[in-house]
Design a protein around this motif. Structure first.
Motif, PDB file in Angstrom:
ATOM      1  N   ALA A 100       0.841  -1.306  -0.047  1.00  0.00           N
ATOM      2  CA  ALA A 100      -0.019   0.068  -0.059  1.00  0.00           C
ATOM      3  C   ALA A 100       0.879   1.062  -0.185  1.00  0.00           C
ATOM      4  O   ALA A 100       2.045   1.332   0.628  1.00  0.00           O
ATOM      5  CB  ALA A 100      -0.775   0.156   1.149  1.00  0.00           C
ATOM      6  N   GLU A 101       0.326   2.267  -0.609  1.00  0.00           N
ATOM      7  CA  GLU A 101       0.992   3.503  -0.507  1.00  0.00           C
ATOM      8  C   GLU A 101       0.358   4.271   0.446  1.00  0.00           C
ATOM      9  O   GLU A 101      -1.006   4.476   0.726  1.00  0.00           O
ATOM     10  CB  GLU A 101       1.117   4.289  -1.943  1.00  0.00           C
ATOM     11  N   GLU A 102       0.995   5.308   1.304  1.00  0.00           N
ATOM     12  CA  GLU A 102       0.785   6.143   2.209  1.00  0.00           C
ATOM     13  C   GLU A 102      -0.233   7.281   1.287  1.00  0.00           C
ATOM     14  O   GLU A 102       0.367   7.989   0.288  1.00  0.00           O
ATOM     15  CB  GLU A 102       1.579   6.793   2.927  1.00  0.00           C
ATOM     16  N   ALA A 103      -1.413   7.535   2.097  1.00  0.00           N
ATOM     17  CA  ALA A 103      -2.122   8.651   1.214  1.00  0.00           C
ATOM     18  C   ALA A 103      -1.616  10.173   1.886  1.00  0.00           C
ATOM     19  O   ALA A 103      -1.219  10.255   2.957  1.00  0.00           O
ATOM     20  CB  ALA A 103      -3.593   8.767   1.805  1.00  0.00           C
ATOM     21  N   VAL A 104      -1.419  10.914   0.799  1.00  0.00           N
ATOM     22  CA  VAL A 104      -0.688  12.146   1.055  1.00  0.00           C
ATOM     23  C   VAL A 104      -1.668  13.465   0.458  1.00  0.00           C
ATOM     24  O   VAL A 104      -2.140  13.596  -0.332  1.00  0.00           O
ATOM     25  CB  VAL A 104       0.559  12.348   0.181  1.00  0.00           C
ATOM     26  N   GLU A 105      -1.525  14.103   1.864  1.00  0.00           N
ATOM     27  CA  GLU A 105      -2.559  15.274   1.513  1.00  0.00           C
ATOM     28  C   GLU A 105      -1.546  16.549   1.127  1.00  0.00           C
ATOM     29  O   GLU A 105      -0.470  16.695   1.617  1.00  0.00           O
ATOM     30  CB  GLU A 105      -3.208  15.828   2.962  1.00  0.00           C
ATOM     31  N   PRO A 106      -2.065  17.397   0.160  1.00  0.00           N
ATOM     32  CA  PRO A 106      -1.096  18.448  -0.230  1.00  0.00           C
ATOM     33  C   PRO A 106      -1.132  19.343   1.087  1.00  0.00           C
ATOM     34  O   PRO A 106      -2.085  19.561   1.715  1.00  0.00           O
ATOM     35  CB  PRO A 106      -1.628  19.100  -1.349  1.00  0.00           C
ATOM     36  N   ALA A 107       0.004  20.077   1.357  1.00  0.00           N
ATOM     37  CA  ALA A 107       0.309  21.059   2.291  1.00  0.00           C
ATOM     38  C   ALA A 107      -0.605  22.275   2.176  1.00  0.00           C
ATOM     39  O   ALA A 107      -0.289  22.823   1.060  1.00  0.00           O
ATOM     40  CB  ALA A 107       1.848  21.418   2.415  1.00  0.00           C
ATOM     41  N   GLU A 108      -1.048  22.601   3.051  1.00  0.00           N
ATOM     42  CA  GLU A 108      -1.706  23.748   3.027  1.00  0.00           C
ATOM     43  C   GLU A 108      -0.977  25.058   3.278  1.00  0.00           C
ATOM     44  O   GLU A 108       0.046  24.701   3.868  1.00  0.00           O
ATOM     45  CB  GLU A 108      -3.187  24.023   4.182  1.00  0.00           C
ATOM     46  N   PRO A 109      -1.227  26.241   2.487  1.00  0.00           N
ATOM     47  CA  PRO A 109      -0.320  27.458   2.675  1.00  0.00           C
ATOM     48  C   PRO A 109       0.004  27.914   3.761  1.00  0.00           C
ATOM     49  O   PRO A 109       0.828  28.300   4.452  1.00  0.00           O
ATOM     50  CB  PRO A 109      -0.701  28.437   1.437  1.00  0.00           C
ATOM     51  N   ASP A 110      -1.220  27.745   4.755  1.00  0.00           N
ATOM     52  CA  ASP A 110      -1.216  28.209   6.152  1.00  0.00           C
ATOM     53  C   ASP A 110      -0.144  27.543   7.116  1.00  0.00           C
ATOM     54  O   ASP A 110       0.484  27.705   7.876  1.00  0.00           O
ATOM     55  CB  ASP A 110      -2.515  28.101   6.829  1.00  0.00           C
ATOM     56  N   ILE A 111      -0.186  26.022   6.744  1.00  0.00           N
ATOM     57  CA  ILE A 111       0.938  24.952   7.654  1.00  0.00           C
ATOM     58  C   ILE A 111       2.327  25.600   7.370  1.00  0.00           C
ATOM     59  O   ILE A 111       2.992  25.586   8.197  1.00  0.00           O
ATOM     60  CB  ILE A 111       0.639  23.493   7.087  1.00  0.00           C
TER      61      ILE A 111
END
Length: 180
Positions: free
Chosen positions: A64-75
């Motif tokens: 399985a591959e890890e699900a990756v969320e795109p980084a929010e600009p606020d982070i």
């Protein structure tokens, strides 16, 4: 429906056999993660989707591959702000520690100076005591003479009392003879 026979054995081997890291298709490069996320059709408004590869016919382990969320600009901004504040905090802690050490160093210097003063005072007291002992030793013959004179005066005083009593007796005898 429950698995039987070979399928059950294959499932048991999946749950108990360790998976070698090379068998996992994990990507650690952040750029490749964002590319994989865009390729899989994940957008900023959609939740992440995990990708599972199909199992091979020979009974190997699924990966399985890890699900990756795109980084929010606020982070990014929050992380930068957090690191800046952490740097200020650590700088303050280090400054406080340095100030504590400087204070301790000053206290040690003052204590050392006080001990040196006390040493000088004790040396002076020792010298003065030696001088007094020498002066007492030089006065000792005179003190001995004073003691001798005192003993002689005491002896003379006793002799004077004896002479006084003797003279009173003699006077009493003389008056007695004169009356006759």
């Amino acid at each position: 429906m429950a698995a039987t026979g070979e399928e059950a054995a294959a499932m048991d081997s999946i749950s108990t056999a360790p998976i070698p890291p090379s068998a996992l298709n994990l990507k650690t490069d952040p750029d490749s993660r964002s590319e994989n996320a865009n390729v899989e059709g994940v957008t900023e408004n959609q939740p992440p989707v995990s990708k599972k590869s199909s199992s091979n016919n020979d009974g190997s382990v699924e990966t399985a591959e890890e699900a990756v969320e795109p980084a929010e600009p606020d982070i990014d901004e929050l992380c930068t702000d957090m690191f800046d504040k952490m740097a200020v905090f650590l700088q303050g802690e280090l400054t406080a520690t340095c100030e504590d050490y400087k204070l301790l160093e000053n206290m040690n210097k003052l204590t050392s100076l006080k001990y040196m003063e006390m040493k000088d005072i004790s040396i002076n007291i020792s010298r003065n005591l030696q001088d007094l002992n020498q002066k007492y030793a030089s006065l000792q013959p005179y003190l001995d003479q004073i003691n001798q004179i005192e003993e002689q005066v005491t002896a003379l005083e006793q002799a004077a009392y004896k002479m006084d009593t003797y003279s009173k007796k003699l006077e009493a005898k003389f008056k007695k003879l004169e009356k006759r």
